[in-house]
Write an enzyme that holds these catalytic residues in place. Structure first.
Site, PDB file in Angstrom:
ATOM      1  N   ASN A  74      -7.925  -3.144  14.162  1.00  0.00           N
ATOM      2  CA  ASN A  74      -9.296  -3.411  13.707  1.00  0.00           C
ATOM      3  C   ASN A  74      -9.359  -4.567  12.704  1.00  0.00           C
ATOM      4  OD1 ASN A  74      -8.191  -2.321  11.413  1.00  0.00           O
ATOM      5  ND2 ASN A  74      -9.541  -0.535  11.311  1.00  0.00           N
TER       6      ASN A  74
ATOM      7  N   ASP B 185       0.810  -1.215   0.000  1.00  0.00           N
ATOM      8  CA  ASP B 185       0.000   0.000   0.000  1.00  0.00           C
ATOM      9  C   ASP B 185       0.844   1.267   0.000  1.00  0.00           C
ATOM     10  OD1 ASP B 185       0.896  -0.548   2.588  1.00  0.00           O
ATOM     11  OD2 ASP B 185      -1.081  -0.958   3.382  1.00  0.00           O
TER      12      ASP B 185
ATOM     13  N   HIS C 272      -7.475  -4.903   9.968  1.00  0.00           N
ATOM     14  CA  HIS C 272      -7.140  -4.632   8.571  1.00  0.00           C
ATOM     15  C   HIS C 272      -5.848  -5.329   8.169  1.00  0.00           C
ATOM     16  CE1 HIS C 272      -4.893  -0.636   9.676  1.00  0.00           C
ATOM     17  NE2 HIS C 272      -3.987  -1.557   9.410  1.00  0.00           N
TER      18      HIS C 272
ATOM     19  N   GLU D 216      -9.749  -1.905   5.185  1.00  0.00           N
ATOM     20  CA  GLU D 216     -10.427  -1.639   6.446  1.00  0.00           C
ATOM     21  C   GLU D 216     -11.670  -2.528   6.574  1.00  0.00           C
ATOM     22  OE1 GLU D 216      -8.810  -0.032   8.506  1.00  0.00           O
ATOM     23  OE2 GLU D 216      -8.310   2.027   7.975  1.00  0.00           O
TER      24      GLU D 216
HETATM   25  C1  F6R Z   1       1.361  -1.585   6.140  1.00  0.00           C
HETATM   26  C2  F6R Z   1       0.093  -2.289   6.232  1.00  0.00           C
HETATM   27  C3  F6R Z   1      -0.718  -2.318   7.474  1.00  0.00           C
HETATM   28  C4  F6R Z   1       0.090  -2.588   8.746  1.00  0.00           C
HETATM   29  C5  F6R Z   1      -0.806  -2.521   9.974  1.00  0.00           C
HETATM   30  C6  F6R Z   1      -0.030  -2.718  11.253  1.00  0.00           C
HETATM   31  O1  F6R Z   1       1.910  -1.710   4.858  1.00  0.00           O
HETATM   32  O2  F6R Z   1      -0.295  -2.808   5.265  1.00  0.00           O
HETATM   33  O3  F6R Z   1      -1.717  -3.297   7.346  1.00  0.00           O
HETATM   34  O4  F6R Z   1       0.692  -3.841   8.643  1.00  0.00           O
HETATM   35  O5  F6R Z   1      -1.446  -1.276  10.012  1.00  0.00           O
HETATM   36  O6  F6R Z   1       0.817  -1.623  11.430  1.00  0.00           O
HETATM   37  P1  F6R Z   1       1.951  -1.627  12.553  1.00  0.00           P
HETATM   38  O7  F6R Z   1       2.920  -2.671  12.149  1.00  0.00           O
HETATM   39  O8  F6R Z   1       2.549  -0.251  12.516  1.00  0.00           O
HETATM   40  O9  F6R Z   1       1.272  -1.950  13.839  1.00  0.00           O
END
Ligand code: F6R
Length: 242
Positions: free
Chosen positions: A136, A67, A138, A143
């Site tokens: 959440n 992303d 994701h 989301e």
């Molecule tokens: C990032 C991504 C997100 C993160 C998730 C957890 O490329 O795709 O799904 O893996 O938001 O983020 P952290 O590791 O910062 O807790």
């Protein structure tokens, strides 16, 4: 889903690095799917260390990031392209042209989504996808409520995700409201998935993943239907699992 239990963040990072290094050595032209955020920072550090010490080569590897924030250019320190360069790409022998991150500052994000999905398909898809998970549920920036059929698309970030990511920005106002993300279907086409989960903040999400139903309101739940998922989780994340 195969679960590997580890003590803490460092052990999670080392274990994940071992698995990836072994695969890169066995298949030098592997297509790796990569994530950003706090979770994989330790893993990338381990890959850099191993490259410098043992010479594991990434010359033939292609990488595809999950992303990118819409509106941030590649040289913005909060863009995921910048993050990847700083955490990994600048310190290994990967060809810059083999590293793929959706373009965040494009004039036509819709077209960028279609192009990115086509690029994934052109390269035969991801062999091993690294994932983190949001509180959440994701994965990527998919989301809750995102269709399980989705391919690379534009997503409006939830307030909780923007708040969670605000720690990287000067203020909440600077956190982008939209992102381009590989879709759930795009992620599920990966031949193998490695999900990393660390810390108490993720323990509700891990419990829900392991004990809840497969449901679009908890995007990561789809992983239960994938034939080849490994979770590496630490004790703090596993704390609430019955
Ligand atoms: C990032 C991504 C997100 C993160 C998730 C957890 O490329 O795709 O799904 O893996 O938001 O983020 P952290 O590791 O910062 O807790």
């Amino acid at each position: 889903m195969n679960i590997i239990k580890v003590k803490n963040y460092d052990e999670m990072s080392r274990k994940a690095a071992e698995m990836i290094i072994e695969k890169v050595r066995r298949t030098p032209s592997i297509n790796l799917g990569l994530a950003t955020g706090g979770t994989p920072v330790g893993l990338y550090g381990q890959l850099v260390q191993d490259h410098q010490k043992n010479g594991t080569s990434y010359k033939k590897v292609q990488t595809f990031n999950l992303d990118e924030y819409i509106g941030l250019s590649y040289d913005n320190p909060n863009s995921y392209r910048y993050f990847m360069n700083e955490q990994l790409f600048n310190f290994i022998d990967i060809c810059p042209g083999n590293t793929h991150v959706p373009l965040g500052n494009t004039k036509d994000p819709q077209q960028e989504c279609a192009d990115y999905e086509a690029l994934l398909k052109k390269h035969g898809g991801v062999d091993l996808q690294i994932l983190g998970i949001g509180s959440n549920g994701h994965i990527g920036f998919n989301e809750p409520g995102t269709s399980f059929q989705s391919e690379t698309h534009i997503i409006e970030l939830t307030e909780s995700t923007r708040e969670a990511n605000a720690r990287f920005f000067n203020s909440m106002d600077e956190v982008p409201t939209h992102a381009i993300t590989m879709g759930i279907a795009s992620i599920m086409r990966s031949k193998e998935i490695l999900l990393l989960i660390s810390g108490e903040k993720k323990s509700d999400a891990l419990t829900q993943l392991l004990q809840g139903e497969v449901n679009e309101n908890f995007p990561a739940s789809i992983l239960k239907t994938h034939p080849c998922v490994t979770i590496i989780a630490d004790e703090a994340a596993l704390g609430k699992v019955a």
